[in-house]
Design a protein around this motif. Structure first.
Motif, mmCIF file in Angstrom:
data_model
loop_
_atom_site.group_PDB
_atom_site.id
_atom_site.type_symbol
_atom_site.label_atom_id
_atom_site.label_comp_id
_atom_site.label_asym_id
_atom_site.label_seq_id
_atom_site.Cartn_x
_atom_site.Cartn_y
_atom_site.Cartn_z
ATOM 1 N N VAL A 139 2.121 18.843 -9.300
ATOM 2 C CA VAL A 139 2.612 20.572 -8.701
ATOM 3 C C VAL A 139 1.435 20.931 -7.581
ATOM 4 C CG1 VAL A 139 3.358 20.873 -10.956
ATOM 5 C CG2 VAL A 139 0.963 21.482 -10.493
ATOM 6 N N CYS A 140 0.354 20.487 -7.180
ATOM 7 C CA CYS A 140 -0.407 20.929 -6.220
ATOM 8 C C CYS A 140 0.070 20.187 -5.043
ATOM 9 C CB CYS A 140 -1.900 20.476 -6.660
ATOM 10 S SG CYS A 140 -2.467 21.707 -8.017
ATOM 11 N N TYR A 141 -0.333 20.823 -3.838
ATOM 12 C CA TYR A 141 0.139 20.306 -2.576
ATOM 13 C C TYR A 141 -0.699 19.386 -1.915
ATOM 14 C CZ TYR A 141 -2.505 24.210 -0.711
ATOM 15 O OH TYR A 141 -3.353 25.157 -0.327
ATOM 16 N N ASN A 142 -1.880 19.150 -2.448
ATOM 17 C CA ASN A 142 -3.074 18.160 -2.105
ATOM 18 C C ASN A 142 -4.252 18.036 -3.232
ATOM 19 O OD1 ASN A 142 -5.141 20.242 -2.111
ATOM 20 N ND2 ASN A 142 -4.715 20.727 0.199
ATOM 21 N N GLU A 143 -4.875 17.057 -2.733
ATOM 22 C CA GLU A 143 -5.866 16.517 -3.893
ATOM 23 C C GLU A 143 -6.813 17.659 -4.232
ATOM 24 O OE1 GLU A 143 -9.228 12.842 -4.615
ATOM 25 O OE2 GLU A 143 -8.310 13.382 -2.300
ATOM 26 N N PHE A 144 -7.294 18.339 -3.192
ATOM 27 C CA PHE A 144 -8.364 19.233 -3.217
ATOM 28 C C PHE A 144 -7.773 20.315 -4.357
ATOM 29 C CE2 PHE A 144 -10.357 23.505 -2.862
ATOM 30 C CZ PHE A 144 -11.788 22.944 -2.631
ATOM 31 N N GLU A 145 -6.627 20.887 -4.236
ATOM 32 C CA GLU A 145 -6.210 21.856 -5.165
ATOM 33 C C GLU A 145 -5.851 21.460 -6.755
ATOM 34 O OE1 GLU A 145 -5.234 25.276 -4.470
ATOM 35 O OE2 GLU A 145 -6.484 24.835 -2.663
ATOM 36 N N ALA A 146 -5.436 20.187 -6.693
ATOM 37 C CA ALA A 146 -5.525 19.367 -7.960
ATOM 38 C C ALA A 146 -6.810 19.292 -8.583
ATOM 39 C CB ALA A 146 -4.924 18.179 -7.912
ATOM 40 N N LYS A 147 -7.944 19.096 -7.804
ATOM 41 C CA LYS A 147 -9.294 18.828 -8.584
ATOM 42 C C LYS A 147 -9.917 20.448 -8.900
ATOM 43 C CE LYS A 147 -10.159 14.644 -7.494
ATOM 44 N NZ LYS A 147 -10.288 13.493 -8.338
ATOM 45 N N VAL A 148 -9.544 21.202 -8.072
ATOM 46 C CA VAL A 148 -10.293 22.799 -8.470
ATOM 47 C C VAL A 148 -9.663 23.369 -9.650
ATOM 48 C CG1 VAL A 148 -8.533 23.919 -6.861
ATOM 49 C CG2 VAL A 148 -10.622 24.995 -7.461
ATOM 50 N N PHE A 149 -8.213 23.279 -9.930
ATOM 51 C CA PHE A 149 -7.655 23.477 -10.996
ATOM 52 C C PHE A 149 -7.780 22.664 -12.433
ATOM 53 C CE2 PHE A 149 -4.984 25.797 -7.798
ATOM 54 C CZ PHE A 149 -4.917 26.965 -8.216
ATOM 55 N N LYS A 150 -7.893 21.339 -12.188
ATOM 56 C CA LYS A 150 -8.339 20.445 -13.093
ATOM 57 C C LYS A 150 -9.792 21.039 -13.856
ATOM 58 C CE LYS A 150 -9.853 15.750 -14.280
ATOM 59 N NZ LYS A 150 -9.768 14.206 -13.882
ATOM 60 N N ALA A 151 -10.633 21.369 -12.659
ATOM 61 C CA ALA A 151 -12.027 22.025 -13.253
ATOM 62 C C ALA A 151 -11.844 23.248 -13.860
ATOM 63 C CB ALA A 151 -12.962 21.865 -12.284
ATOM 64 N N ILE A 152 -11.077 23.955 -13.419
ATOM 65 C CA ILE A 152 -10.859 25.665 -14.033
ATOM 66 C C ILE A 152 -10.265 25.277 -15.509
ATOM 67 C CG2 ILE A 152 -9.693 27.349 -13.717
ATOM 68 C CD1 ILE A 152 -9.684 27.406 -10.914
ATOM 69 N N PHE A 153 -9.159 24.552 -15.490
ATOM 70 C CA PHE A 153 -8.541 24.209 -16.946
ATOM 71 C C PHE A 153 -9.552 23.730 -17.949
ATOM 72 C CE2 PHE A 153 -4.047 23.703 -14.855
ATOM 73 C CZ PHE A 153 -3.896 24.952 -14.651
ATOM 74 N N SER A 154 -10.343 22.787 -17.341
ATOM 75 C CA SER A 154 -11.364 22.017 -18.296
ATOM 76 C C SER A 154 -12.268 22.824 -18.809
ATOM 77 C CB SER A 154 -11.973 20.872 -17.657
ATOM 78 O OG SER A 154 -10.876 19.925 -17.272
ATOM 79 N N MET A 155 -12.914 23.671 -17.932
ATOM 80 C CA MET A 155 -14.001 24.538 -18.229
ATOM 81 C C MET A 155 -13.446 25.823 -19.053
ATOM 82 S SD MET A 155 -16.761 26.822 -15.783
ATOM 83 C CE MET A 155 -17.700 25.249 -15.120
ATOM 84 N N ALA A 156 -12.308 26.376 -18.772
ATOM 85 C CA ALA A 156 -11.650 27.456 -19.494
ATOM 86 C C ALA A 156 -11.666 27.070 -21.220
ATOM 87 C CB ALA A 156 -10.481 27.772 -18.971
ATOM 88 N N TYR A 157 -11.103 25.955 -21.115
ATOM 89 C CA TYR A 157 -10.823 25.114 -22.720
ATOM 90 C C TYR A 157 -12.115 24.964 -23.272
ATOM 91 C CZ TYR A 157 -9.725 21.919 -26.419
ATOM 92 O OH TYR A 157 -9.688 21.304 -27.536
ATOM 93 N N PHE A 158 -13.264 24.064 -22.644
ATOM 94 C CA PHE A 158 -14.238 23.421 -23.395
ATOM 95 C C PHE A 158 -15.091 24.647 -23.462
ATOM 96 C CE2 PHE A 158 -12.382 19.636 -22.304
ATOM 97 C CZ PHE A 158 -12.532 18.767 -23.281
ATOM 98 N N GLY A 159 -15.303 25.473 -22.761
ATOM 99 C CA GLY A 159 -16.270 26.546 -22.654
ATOM 100 C C GLY A 159 -15.673 27.940 -23.453
ATOM 101 N N LEU A 160 -14.591 27.918 -23.806
ATOM 102 C CA LEU A 160 -13.903 29.178 -24.259
ATOM 103 C C LEU A 160 -13.980 30.359 -23.488
ATOM 104 C CD1 LEU A 160 -15.131 27.335 -27.065
ATOM 105 C CD2 LEU A 160 -13.868 29.323 -28.207
#
Length: 421
Positions: free
Chosen positions: A250-271
């Motif tokens: 769904v992301c148009y390049n690798e960088f966008e995929a990386k930034v949203f992966k970091a945001i999703f992971s941090m939002a979940y694990f850090g509540l």
């Protein structure tokens, strides 16, 4: 050449003589047209002109503008400036040294040696007061109160009622009943009234919550509707894994995929609340974490995140959360390391490849695309679902409630509303 910018006029020519002639011609023209000029602000001819540009909501923080400067007084020294990933430095002009110009010294607070300033006008004082009042509210609270005012104005327009201040008591009674009839939740109606009450009090009018009829109506809304259950669904670890796997599609390049992966992971694990991680608007916000607030240990086993401002503490001391490296994917530490290896310069913790901050609206849009790609309905999944999902997973694992409260920064039994078991 003459340029008109707001209330400033900028002119120029190829040499000093011609520029000076243009300046004098312009001054005479303004005198003839009877347009007042601030002669104490008139500069030139010069090769360097310094002027200030103010943001529409005033310059509140250097972090928001990403502008930092420093200087050193004295001959042979100079200054430096950093602006949004770019920096420059230079010495003071040699002509200043030849003139033996006295460099300004820091004020000791006694007032001696500091240049006198004209007293600001009452109009400017009022503008400053308005700015301070705006700063007294968190961005989210201000937006919520604006929504409340818009809802009230829509109600007035529908019934052709004149807007008066203070708000007549019958208007408040009718407005609450109107919201109830339009199926607004009891908490939403309370929020609307709180927004109107803020406007009332800021203008020196009666506290709406001191009115018996208003409190009675709000209590009636709660009893009549009952305590509605939060409809937001949890993003559990299994769903998190699925939406992260969908990011490259769904992301148009690798960088966008990386930034949203970091945001999703941090939002979940850090509540985390999503507003603690990313900007609420494209112009940025001073509330979300900065790059300097994120640190990963040298052995890459832990990540610390410092929250300087959060929902339950707007002015208290910062708190630092420690997220361990997960043994399996997804892992917030590894996701952040991958993103940071590609991150451009800038103060925001999460930004696009062009340096612009990631916003909450963008997180919501990407989340919905990932949910759809993974075969889930987007209904009732919100950015807060990360926080709900982590609390639910911890409870299922048998984690003690005191530990869940500590991890989620809950100081009351409100954490129970987040657990979907």
């Amino acid at each position: 050449m003459l340029i008109h910018y707001l209330d400033d006029f900028l002119g120029g020519d190829k040499d000093t003589t011609a520029a000076n002639a243009l300046l004098q011609l312009f001054i005479e023209l303004m005198q003839e047209l009877k347009v007042p000029l601030a002669h104490e602000k008139t500069e030139g001819p010069t090769e360097v002109l310094v002027f200030l540009v103010f943001h529409d909501q005033f310059w509140l923080t250097n972090d928001g503008a990403e502008l930092y400067t420093d200087s050193a007084g004295g001959n042979g020294l100079g200054f430096g400036i950093y602006f949004r990933g770019h920096w420059a430095c230079a010495r003071w002009p040699e002509s200043w040294e030849k003139e033996d110009r006295a460099f300004p010294k820091a004020s000791t607070g006694s007032g001696r040696g500091t240049p006198s300033r004209p007293a600001p006008s009452l109009g400017n004082l009022q503008k400053r007061a308005d700015t301070l009042l705006r700063c007294s509210l968190a961005d989210n609270t201000r937006r919520t109160y604006t929504t409340a005012l818009n809802a009230f104005q829509a109600f007035l327009a529908k019934y052709n009622l004149k807007q008066n201040m203070p708000i007549p008591a019958p208007y408040l009674v009718w407005f609450i009943a109107y919201c109830f009839e339009n199926n607004c939740a009891a908490n939403t109606i309370k929020t609307y009234v709180a927004g109107l009450n803020y406007i009332h009090k800021i203008n020196g009018f009666q506290d709406i919550h001191s009115m018996f009829v208003v409190n009675g109506l709000l209590e009636g809304c709660v009893r009549a509707k009952g305590h509605s259950r939060d409809a937001r669904r949890p993003i559990t670890k299994s769903i998190l894994t699925e939406i992260i796997a969908a990011l490259p599609s769904v992301c148009y390049n690798e960088f966008e995929a990386k930034v949203f992966k970091a945001i999703f992971s941090m939002a979940y694990f850090g509540l985390f609340r999503i507003s603690e991680l990313v900007a609420t608007t494209l112009s940025g916000s001073s509330n979300q974490i900065k790059r300097k607030d994120v640190a990963i240990t040298t052995n890459e086993q832990f990540m610390s995140v410092t929250l300087r401002i959060h929902k339950t503490s707007q002015h208290g001391p910062p708190i630092t959360l420690k997220l361990p490296r997960e043994k399996t994917h997804p892992c917030p530490v590894l996701a952040m390391l991958e993103y940071l290896s590609l991150k451009p310069a800038g103060t925001s913790a999460f930004s696009h490849s062009n340096g612009l901050p990631v916003t909450r609206q963008q997180v919501t849009a990407v989340l919905n695309k990932c949910l759809t790609r993974a075969g889930h309905s987007t209904q009732n999944f919100k950015t807060h679902s990360f926080r709900i999902g982590r609390a639910t997973d911890l409870a299922i694992r048998g984690v003690q409630k005191t530990d869940i409260m500590k991890l989620g920064r809950w100081s009351s039994q409100a954490y129970k509303k987040y657990i979907r078991v």
